[in-house]
Design an enzyme around this catalytic site. Structure first.
Site, mmCIF file in Angstrom:
data_model
loop_
_atom_site.group_PDB
_atom_site.id
_atom_site.type_symbol
_atom_site.label_atom_id
_atom_site.label_comp_id
_atom_site.label_asym_id
_atom_site.label_seq_id
_atom_site.Cartn_x
_atom_site.Cartn_y
_atom_site.Cartn_z
ATOM 1 N N TYR A 52 31.241 10.383 10.818
ATOM 2 C CA TYR A 52 31.753 10.505 8.882
ATOM 3 C C TYR A 52 33.710 10.442 9.112
ATOM 4 O O TYR A 52 33.706 12.187 9.671
ATOM 5 C CB TYR A 52 31.041 10.453 7.972
ATOM 6 N N GLU A 54 35.127 9.922 6.766
ATOM 7 C CA GLU A 54 35.610 9.185 4.661
ATOM 8 C C GLU A 54 37.095 10.481 4.422
ATOM 9 O O GLU A 54 37.393 11.605 4.797
ATOM 10 C CB GLU A 54 34.816 10.139 3.506
ATOM 11 N N ASP A 197 50.377 -12.385 6.722
ATOM 12 C CA ASP A 197 49.263 -12.504 7.949
ATOM 13 C C ASP A 197 49.163 -13.014 9.196
ATOM 14 O O ASP A 197 49.066 -13.974 9.145
ATOM 15 C CB ASP A 197 48.081 -12.883 6.831
ATOM 16 N N THR A 223 44.887 -8.557 12.305
ATOM 17 C CA THR A 223 43.455 -8.274 13.425
ATOM 18 C C THR A 223 44.478 -7.728 13.792
ATOM 19 O O THR A 223 45.101 -7.870 14.825
ATOM 20 C CB THR A 223 42.841 -9.696 13.552
ATOM 21 N N LYS A 226 42.625 -10.289 18.284
ATOM 22 C CA LYS A 226 43.420 -11.673 18.497
ATOM 23 C C LYS A 226 44.349 -11.842 19.521
ATOM 24 O O LYS A 226 44.519 -11.210 20.722
ATOM 25 C CB LYS A 226 43.430 -12.704 17.347
ATOM 26 N N ARG A 232 37.936 -5.347 17.647
ATOM 27 C CA ARG A 232 37.692 -6.022 16.153
ATOM 28 C C ARG A 232 38.026 -5.528 15.259
ATOM 29 O O ARG A 232 37.391 -4.533 15.195
ATOM 30 C CB ARG A 232 36.078 -6.974 15.844
HETATM 31 N N1 PLP Z 1 43.496 -13.707 8.929
HETATM 32 C C1 PLP Z 1 44.260 -15.224 9.389
HETATM 33 C C2 PLP Z 1 44.982 -15.498 9.355
HETATM 34 C C3 PLP Z 1 42.937 -15.377 10.244
HETATM 35 O O1 PLP Z 1 43.049 -16.313 11.747
HETATM 36 C C4 PLP Z 1 41.792 -14.571 10.283
HETATM 37 C C5 PLP Z 1 40.607 -14.534 11.046
HETATM 38 O O2 PLP Z 1 40.632 -15.872 11.862
HETATM 39 C C6 PLP Z 1 41.404 -13.624 9.860
HETATM 40 C C7 PLP Z 1 42.916 -13.288 8.761
HETATM 41 C C8 PLP Z 1 40.205 -12.374 9.334
HETATM 42 O O3 PLP Z 1 40.432 -11.663 10.131
HETATM 43 P P1 PLP Z 1 38.681 -11.344 10.348
HETATM 44 O O4 PLP Z 1 38.296 -11.832 10.872
HETATM 45 O O5 PLP Z 1 38.847 -10.222 11.790
HETATM 46 O O6 PLP Z 1 38.119 -11.235 9.035
#
Ligand code: PLP
Length: 416
Positions: A52, A54, A197, A223, A226, A232
């Site tokens: 843990y 935090e 994002d 993320t 990918k 993950r």
């Molecule tokens: N943002 C984009 C552009 C994504 O393609 C994805 C997942 O496919 C996410 C966020 C979300 O990621 P997670 O599945 O880890 O929550």
């Protein structure tokens, strides 16, 4: 090698072994998936799962954090170096958590967010009505034109009408380069925060194979599983000190409790791989492979949204075909080629049926496949789609795929 799980829980152990066989014998072409490094899996299966922690390095609510502090600091420093930015939070459990934390940190409930529509390639967390992000905030959407590209002039006009507090760029299914500079000008025209994002393209960005969203975007989320090939999870990046402070407070204690230290160690190990010179070779190959595939499919008469791609994914459009995205997804799946159905610009079918499939190259590239294999795969995909009801052909190609994949085994065991 003997495993504890094999003795204590044979049922789950056997299912994990079956999943290894599935991953080895199929062609994984879902654009958001990848094969992480065995070293990342080792970090995730380590004693760190017990800890843990935090808080943040140097400011924890628990004792015994001296080593996890070092690990989290290394993860932070590595991802900052990769993107050339000043602040990083590596604790979000996922990409969705990362986006949720950014909105909650920088906006008030019912503020306006504007992102790419789900049906045009955006993500659920960019304000879709079924997502909390579409319930807590007023969400507005932009899309792509029939040519599969964003029309920035049109977006600029639309933003003037909506006056969003936050403009979100980034995608799950867009095949072209985002113009971050132009997006910032558009965001600035209404004093909106620009969030990028880059979950899908992060691995290409850090290799110089796709534009870096910095310095144009105020905040960047991604993320880590990918194109980055890490565990993950999610991260949040910024150059703005005030925003960074708010984001840290929102991730913990705002929306999360204890950070997953085993995953953060996996992130650190993955970022370490991303920093090696070999990473650039991988990212270049990801693009070379998807282009080899695209060339075969176009040569065989298939239509691609935007005509091709600047990144790691293509969208095949079946608007003019008698079969749907769902039919294609099933037929390819029967042969051992895993893709996903996807809506396309000018969609005429329902979101459950669709007129397209999304195909990506990152996972097979991680297995060591190159243009030669992607050309073979392109011809298999074309053969299957040209004879979509021919299940004998699907079975024959499945056998050929099993043979091909034997030369590209990435994991020699299921559990690291
Ligand atoms: N943002 C984009 C552009 C994504 O393609 C994805 C997942 O496919 C996410 C966020 C979300 O990621 P997670 O599945 O880890 O929550």
């Amino acid at each position: 090698m003997s495993y504890f799980m094999e003795k204590s829980d044979k049922e789950i152990f056997d299912l994990i072994q079956k999943e290894l066989v599935r991953q080895n014998e199929h062609l994984e072409m879902i654009a958001s998936e990848n094969f992480t490094f065995p070293s990342v899996m080792e970090a995730m299966g380590s004693v760190l799962t017990n800890k843990y922690a935090e808080g943040y390095p140097g400011k924890r609510y628990y004792g015994g954090c001296e080593f996890v502090d070092e690990i989290e600091t290394i993860a932070i420093e590595r991802i900052k170096k990769l993107f050339g930015c000043n602040f990083a939070n590596v604790q979000p459990h996922s990409g969705s958590q990362a986006n949720g934390a950014v909105y909650a940190a920088l906006l008030k409930p019912y503020d306006k967010i504007m992102g790419m529509a789900l049906s045009h390639g955006g993500h659920l967390t960019h304000g879709a009505k079924v997502s909390l992000t579409g319930k807590m905030y007023q969400s507005f959407f932009y899309g792509v034109e029939l040519d599969g590209r964003i029309d920035y002039d049109k977006l600029a006009d639309h933003v003037q009408v909506v006056q969003p507090n936050m403009l979100v760029c980034g995608f799950s299914a867009y095949t072209r380069t985002l113009d971050f500079k132009r997006l910032r000008e558009i965001a600035d025209s209404v004093n909106a925060i620009l969030l990028a994002d880059v979950a899908h393209v992060a691995g290409l960005c850090v290799a110089g194979e796709y534009p870096n969203p910095f310095p144009y975007c105020h905040v960047v989320t991604t993320t880590t599983h990918k194109t980055l090939r890490g565990p993950r999870g999610g991260v949040i990046l910024t150059n703005d000190e005030e925003m960074a402070k708010k984001i840290d407070k929102m991730v913990f204690p705002g929306i999360q409790g204890g950070p997953l230290m085993h995953v953060i160690a996996g992130k650190a190990v993955g970022f370490g791989e991303n920093l090696k010179p070999e990473w650039k070779t991988y990212a270049k190959q990801v693009k070379a492979n998807i282009n080899a595939l695209a060339t075969v499919l176009v040569g065989r008469g298939f239509e691609l949204v935007s005509g091709g791609t600047d990144n790691h994914l293509i969208l095949m459009s079946f608007l003019k075909n008698s079969f749907s995205g769902k039919d294609a997804d099933i037929a390819l799946g029967n042969a051992g080629i895993t893709v996903n159905k996807n809506t396309v610009p000018g969609e005429t079918r329902s979101p459950f049926i669709t007129s397209g499939v999304r195909i990506g190259s990152p996972a097979l590239t991680a297995r060591g496949m190159k243009e030669r294999e992607f050309k073979i795969i392109g011809n298999w995909i074309a053969d299957i789609l040209e004879n979509i009801t021919d299940t004998n052909l699907q079975a024959k190609i499945k056998k050929e795929i099993k043979e091909l994949t034997k030369d590209f085994i990435i994991y020699d065991r299921a559990i690291y």
